[in-house]
Design a protein around this motif. Sequence first.
Motif, PDB file in Angstrom:
ATOM      1  N   ASN A 110      53.942 -16.982 -29.969  1.00  0.00           N
ATOM      2  CA  ASN A 110      54.459 -18.339 -30.458  1.00  0.00           C
ATOM      3  C   ASN A 110      55.823 -18.462 -30.174  1.00  0.00           C
ATOM      4  OD1 ASN A 110      51.994 -19.243 -31.725  1.00  0.00           O
ATOM      5  ND2 ASN A 110      52.567 -17.692 -33.463  1.00  0.00           N
ATOM      6  N   TYR A 111      56.295 -19.603 -29.617  1.00  0.00           N
ATOM      7  CA  TYR A 111      57.649 -19.733 -29.316  1.00  0.00           C
ATOM      8  C   TYR A 111      58.077 -21.217 -29.844  1.00  0.00           C
ATOM      9  CZ  TYR A 111      56.774 -16.735 -25.200  1.00  0.00           C
ATOM     10  OH  TYR A 111      56.289 -15.795 -24.444  1.00  0.00           O
ATOM     11  N   ARG A 124      52.084 -22.484 -28.899  1.00  0.00           N
ATOM     12  CA  ARG A 124      51.256 -21.448 -29.328  1.00  0.00           C
ATOM     13  C   ARG A 124      50.460 -21.226 -28.097  1.00  0.00           C
ATOM     14  NH1 ARG A 124      49.466 -18.835 -33.862  1.00  0.00           N
ATOM     15  NH2 ARG A 124      47.290 -18.330 -34.265  1.00  0.00           N
ATOM     16  N   VAL A 125      50.532 -19.756 -27.771  1.00  0.00           N
ATOM     17  CA  VAL A 125      49.947 -19.543 -26.420  1.00  0.00           C
ATOM     18  C   VAL A 125      48.769 -18.368 -27.047  1.00  0.00           C
ATOM     19  CG1 VAL A 125      49.848 -18.442 -24.134  1.00  0.00           C
ATOM     20  CG2 VAL A 125      52.151 -19.654 -25.127  1.00  0.00           C
ATOM     21  N   ASN A 126      47.504 -18.696 -26.343  1.00  0.00           N
ATOM     22  CA  ASN A 126      46.342 -17.835 -27.033  1.00  0.00           C
ATOM     23  C   ASN A 126      45.986 -17.035 -25.714  1.00  0.00           C
ATOM     24  OD1 ASN A 126      42.883 -18.445 -26.597  1.00  0.00           O
ATOM     25  ND2 ASN A 126      43.662 -17.218 -28.198  1.00  0.00           N
ATOM     26  N   THR A 127      45.858 -15.649 -26.064  1.00  0.00           N
ATOM     27  CA  THR A 127      45.325 -14.957 -25.174  1.00  0.00           C
ATOM     28  C   THR A 127      43.973 -14.143 -25.090  1.00  0.00           C
ATOM     29  OG1 THR A 127      46.245 -12.839 -26.300  1.00  0.00           O
ATOM     30  CG2 THR A 127      47.672 -13.896 -24.553  1.00  0.00           C
ATOM     31  N   GLY A 128      43.266 -14.661 -26.112  1.00  0.00           N
ATOM     32  CA  GLY A 128      42.046 -13.988 -26.473  1.00  0.00           C
ATOM     33  C   GLY A 128      41.332 -14.728 -27.663  1.00  0.00           C
ATOM     34  N   SER A 129      40.213 -14.132 -27.969  1.00  0.00           N
ATOM     35  CA  SER A 129      39.638 -14.808 -29.051  1.00  0.00           C
ATOM     36  C   SER A 129      38.711 -13.727 -30.063  1.00  0.00           C
ATOM     37  CB  SER A 129      38.533 -16.038 -28.479  1.00  0.00           C
ATOM     38  OG  SER A 129      37.655 -16.166 -29.665  1.00  0.00           O
ATOM     39  N   GLY A 149      45.027 -20.304 -23.239  1.00  0.00           N
ATOM     40  CA  GLY A 149      45.155 -21.782 -24.154  1.00  0.00           C
ATOM     41  C   GLY A 149      46.486 -21.870 -24.565  1.00  0.00           C
ATOM     42  N   VAL A 150      46.758 -23.162 -24.790  1.00  0.00           N
ATOM     43  CA  VAL A 150      47.966 -23.734 -25.250  1.00  0.00           C
ATOM     44  C   VAL A 150      47.839 -24.851 -26.201  1.00  0.00           C
ATOM     45  CG1 VAL A 150      50.020 -24.812 -24.554  1.00  0.00           C
ATOM     46  CG2 VAL A 150      49.021 -23.512 -23.216  1.00  0.00           C
ATOM     47  N   LEU A 151      48.634 -24.538 -27.489  1.00  0.00           N
ATOM     48  CA  LEU A 151      48.653 -25.620 -28.431  1.00  0.00           C
ATOM     49  C   LEU A 151      49.913 -25.820 -28.667  1.00  0.00           C
ATOM     50  CD1 LEU A 151      47.454 -27.018 -30.808  1.00  0.00           C
ATOM     51  CD2 LEU A 151      47.594 -25.102 -32.351  1.00  0.00           C
ATOM     52  N   VAL A 193      46.878 -29.864 -27.087  1.00  0.00           N
ATOM     53  CA  VAL A 193      46.165 -28.874 -26.810  1.00  0.00           C
ATOM     54  C   VAL A 193      45.716 -28.942 -25.399  1.00  0.00           C
ATOM     55  CG1 VAL A 193      44.191 -29.951 -27.450  1.00  0.00           C
ATOM     56  CG2 VAL A 193      44.228 -27.464 -27.766  1.00  0.00           C
ATOM     57  N   ASP A 194      45.551 -27.901 -24.966  1.00  0.00           N
ATOM     58  CA  ASP A 194      45.044 -27.526 -23.635  1.00  0.00           C
ATOM     59  C   ASP A 194      44.145 -26.365 -23.537  1.00  0.00           C
ATOM     60  OD1 ASP A 194      44.417 -27.233 -20.977  1.00  0.00           O
ATOM     61  OD2 ASP A 194      46.352 -27.108 -20.137  1.00  0.00           O
ATOM     62  N   GLY A 195      42.967 -26.264 -23.743  1.00  0.00           N
ATOM     63  CA  GLY A 195      42.070 -25.063 -23.415  1.00  0.00           C
ATOM     64  C   GLY A 195      41.641 -24.823 -22.177  1.00  0.00           C
ATOM     65  N   SER A 196      41.792 -25.558 -21.199  1.00  0.00           N
ATOM     66  CA  SER A 196      41.211 -25.345 -19.797  1.00  0.00           C
ATOM     67  C   SER A 196      41.579 -24.394 -19.273  1.00  0.00           C
ATOM     68  CB  SER A 196      41.827 -26.920 -19.023  1.00  0.00           C
ATOM     69  OG  SER A 196      43.074 -26.770 -18.634  1.00  0.00           O
ATOM     70  N   ARG A 197      42.662 -23.751 -19.315  1.00  0.00           N
ATOM     71  CA  ARG A 197      43.019 -22.581 -18.688  1.00  0.00           C
ATOM     72  C   ARG A 197      43.143 -22.849 -17.089  1.00  0.00           C
ATOM     73  NH1 ARG A 197      42.733 -17.676 -21.765  1.00  0.00           N
ATOM     74  NH2 ARG A 197      41.939 -18.285 -23.798  1.00  0.00           N
ATOM     75  N   THR A 198      43.549 -23.990 -16.804  1.00  0.00           N
ATOM     76  CA  THR A 198      43.922 -24.151 -15.431  1.00  0.00           C
ATOM     77  C   THR A 198      45.293 -24.002 -14.851  1.00  0.00           C
ATOM     78  OG1 THR A 198      43.834 -26.460 -16.087  1.00  0.00           O
ATOM     79  CG2 THR A 198      41.865 -25.783 -15.221  1.00  0.00           C
TER      80      THR A 198
END
Length: 339
Positions: free
Chosen positions: A40-41, A55-60, A100-102, A90-95
Amino acid sequence: MEQAQLEQYLRREEVREALALPADTPISLTLLGQGEYHVNYRFSHPETGKGYVLRVNTGSQMHLSNQIGYEYRALRLLEPTGRTPKARYVDGSRTALPWGVLVMEYLPGRALDYRTDLPLAAQILADIHTLPVPADCGLIAPQRPLAAMVEECRAMVQVYFDFSGRNPRTERGLRAMLDALSPWGEGDPFPTAPRSIINTEINSGNFLINGPEQPNYLIDWEKPLLADPAQDLGHFLAPTTTFWKTDCILTPAERDVFTAAYLEAAGDAEDRRGLRERLGAYLALTCLRGVTWCAMAYVEYQKPDRPIHNSFTYEKICMYLTPDFLDRLMEEYVKDSCP
């Protein structure tokens, strides 16, 4: 991950449009903290000064293909409570990024103090748990929540049982707790329990406390479910939770005071009749869930290519897996709660 890469991401047109950011002004990020699967930044709007969290997501942990989208959905549902951050992008595309980014609003506050803030926590949780939510809200809703917890514990601890470096005494303690509580996974002991959005991972650091006359919040909605609110309360009160960040273990009297305050704030007569019984089951299962998660995480921490390594977390994981700690949980929380 490189901070400069994330700052460049915030310059993308769709992000700036969502947050009304000026196109010619760079954004500077400040690290807030990191969990096991998130970093989190904080940053500020260059014109209004409004604070945001990236919030940067690296896994689930939930094995979801779009973890960050799931969190975003929960935050939008919870917005009417006024107790959670407002999600803005939100951007869950990972492109554009491999994660993932929130983006959500930044909220002020300090961590909860278990000795002084239990009444405030009771009100926060009551407001969240009494929010009306349709069954088709898009959140995972286990048909048999207790059975789902037992199966989750089985899956997590199996990672440790299969690990060649496991401690035999730790393994025996984990198996004893699992065997004692496995009967909760049979049948449906509480078929009429209410359903609400629950956080499932409430600890003191996830509260933002500002005082009795100020707004107070609950953040970090990584694993929300549509399930029995007693599950949240069990997690909040369990020693595996309270001892994680603060080295505090609540007394039975303190747990009773909190439960009474919660029931008064919730104002639900039917829930009053059944919550205490359900809470006992969830409290014991939360202890099992905590140590089986630690067992799984311990194995993960042995991998040299793991993207996030938190030394404080690792030390607590190792402490929770000591035979002495497991024996204490068995004697004080599990034995009296066996079905």
